[in-house]
Design a protein around this motif. Structure first.
Motif, short mmCIF file in Angstrom:
data_model
loop_
_atom_site.label_atom_id
_atom_site.label_comp_id
_atom_site.label_asym_id
_atom_site.label_seq_id
_atom_site.Cartn_x
_atom_site.Cartn_y
_atom_site.Cartn_z
N ALA A 49 0.81 -1.22 0.00
CA ALA A 49 0.00 0.00 0.00
C ALA A 49 0.84 1.26 0.00
N GLN A 50 1.95 1.26 0.75
CA GLN A 50 2.75 2.48 0.87
C GLN A 50 3.64 2.72 -0.34
N ARG A 51 3.59 1.83 -1.33
CA ARG A 51 4.35 2.02 -2.56
C ARG A 51 3.42 2.14 -3.77
N MET A 52 2.16 2.51 -3.51
CA MET A 52 1.18 2.65 -4.58
C MET A 52 0.60 4.06 -4.61
N ALA A 53 0.05 4.44 -5.75
CA ALA A 53 -0.68 5.70 -5.87
C ALA A 53 -2.14 5.46 -5.48
N TRP A 54 -2.67 6.33 -4.63
CA TRP A 54 -4.02 6.20 -4.11
C TRP A 54 -4.98 7.14 -4.84
N ASN A 55 -6.26 6.78 -4.86
CA ASN A 55 -7.30 7.62 -5.42
C ASN A 55 -7.92 8.46 -4.30
N VAL A 56 -8.25 9.71 -4.63
CA VAL A 56 -8.93 10.60 -3.68
C VAL A 56 -10.43 10.40 -3.84
N ILE A 57 -11.09 9.97 -2.77
CA ILE A 57 -12.53 9.70 -2.78
C ILE A 57 -13.32 10.90 -2.29
N GLN A 58 -12.79 11.60 -1.29
CA GLN A 58 -13.50 12.72 -0.69
C GLN A 58 -12.50 13.66 -0.03
N THR A 59 -12.73 14.95 -0.14
CA THR A 59 -11.91 15.93 0.58
C THR A 59 -12.80 17.02 1.17
#
Length: 296
Positions: A104-114
């Motif tokens: 997980a810490q070496r992947m790009a994450w998607n932003v779901i809500q801000t």
């Protein structure tokens, strides 16, 4: 596929604000918190070692900030896991013999809500990436309050097969010490847990030497201490019954809540008690949380 480089350029990051607190988050750099700053009466306090880098190789992350550990915490010996009578080969950390800290810490994450004080991120891991045979997803909720910082993780098995699973959180504190209660200390060699034994210590200090402690039977509370001014009260939710303490030559102090001990899947296969290994059935979710509140 996991991107070879992590992207923490300012225009790719999120900034959260609440009262005296400011947090920067890098979704495209492992869903990391890059820094957490609080305006105290005596001046700004960086609770975490701040990450100033804007790009880095996925396997050579800056030693700072705070990031999630999934779908396992810490190391898997020789990057081989014994599972349901088989030995499975997963990808080691490049240049090292063991698998480390999950994907997980070496992947790009998607932003779901801000929102002003909230960020919800999600990452999806396809079966087979990094040699991990199972598909899974992870949601991270980062929330600021006037009291401090709260993080929630929810790991879901998206595979049609049972999966060994674990979660953790890896902060690099600028603190000088910590106090906590735990019943068990694991003997270890080269940062790989070997066997449990009674723990007789409740206080650890950041020193100029490098040291690590693997603890189980943890109460879920810790006092994080600074040389002067306020500290942090760390509290966890869910089955975070283990904690890793690590000091690297005085540069930082890590207090890492985790659901299992280092190399739990192999220790459990060998019959070791109290490893904390969790199995997720298809569609099942493992959820945990950590709160860091200012303690004066």
């Amino acid at each position: 596929m996991m991107p070879p480089w992590m992207d923490a350029e300012p225009d790719r990051c999120l900034t959260l604000n609440q009262g005296p607190h400011r947090v920067r988050v890098a979704p495209a750099a492992g869903g990391r918190i890059l820094n957490w700053t609080t305006d105290l009466p005596e001046g700004p306090r960086e609770w975490l070692v701040p990450i100033e880098a804007t790009n880095w190789p996925a396997h050579e992350w800056p030693k700072g900030g705070l990031f999630p550990l999934a779908p396992f915490s810490n190391r898997i010996r020789d990057a081989r896991l014994r599972w349901e009578g088989r030995t499975l080969k997963v990808d080691p950390l490049p240049g090292h013999p063991h698998a480390l800290h999950g994907q997980a810490q070496r992947m790009a994450w998607n932003v779901i809500q801000t929102e002003a004080d909230l960020a919800v991120l999600e990452v999806h891991h396809p079966a087979g990436d990094d040699g991990w045979p199972w598909a899974w997803s992870l949601r991270q909720t980062i929330r600021l309050s006037v009291e401090g910082l709260d993080i929630e993780l929810a790991l879901r098995n998206q595979d049609p097969r049972r999966m060994p699973a674990g979660l953790g959180l890896h902060p690099y504190f600028t603190a000088c010490g910590t106090r906590l209660d735990a019943t068990t200390d694991w003997a270890h060699e080269q940062e790989l847990a070997l066997f449990p034994r009674p723990n007789r210590q409740d206080s650890w200090q950041r020193t100029d030497t490098t040291w690590t402690a693997f603890l189980s039977g943890w109460s879920g509370h810790a006092a994080i201490q600074w040389p002067s001014g306020p500290g942090l009260a760390l509290r966890v939710r869910g089955p975070l019954d283990h904690v890793v303490l690590h000091c690297n030559a005085g540069r930082y102090l890590c207090v890492e809540p985790a659901t299992h001990v280092c190399d739990a899947v192999n220790l459990a296969a060998a019959g070791a008690p109290g490893t904390g290994l969790i199995t997720l059935d298809p569609g099942e979710t493992l959820s945990v949380g950590m709160t860091l509140n200012i303690q004066r």
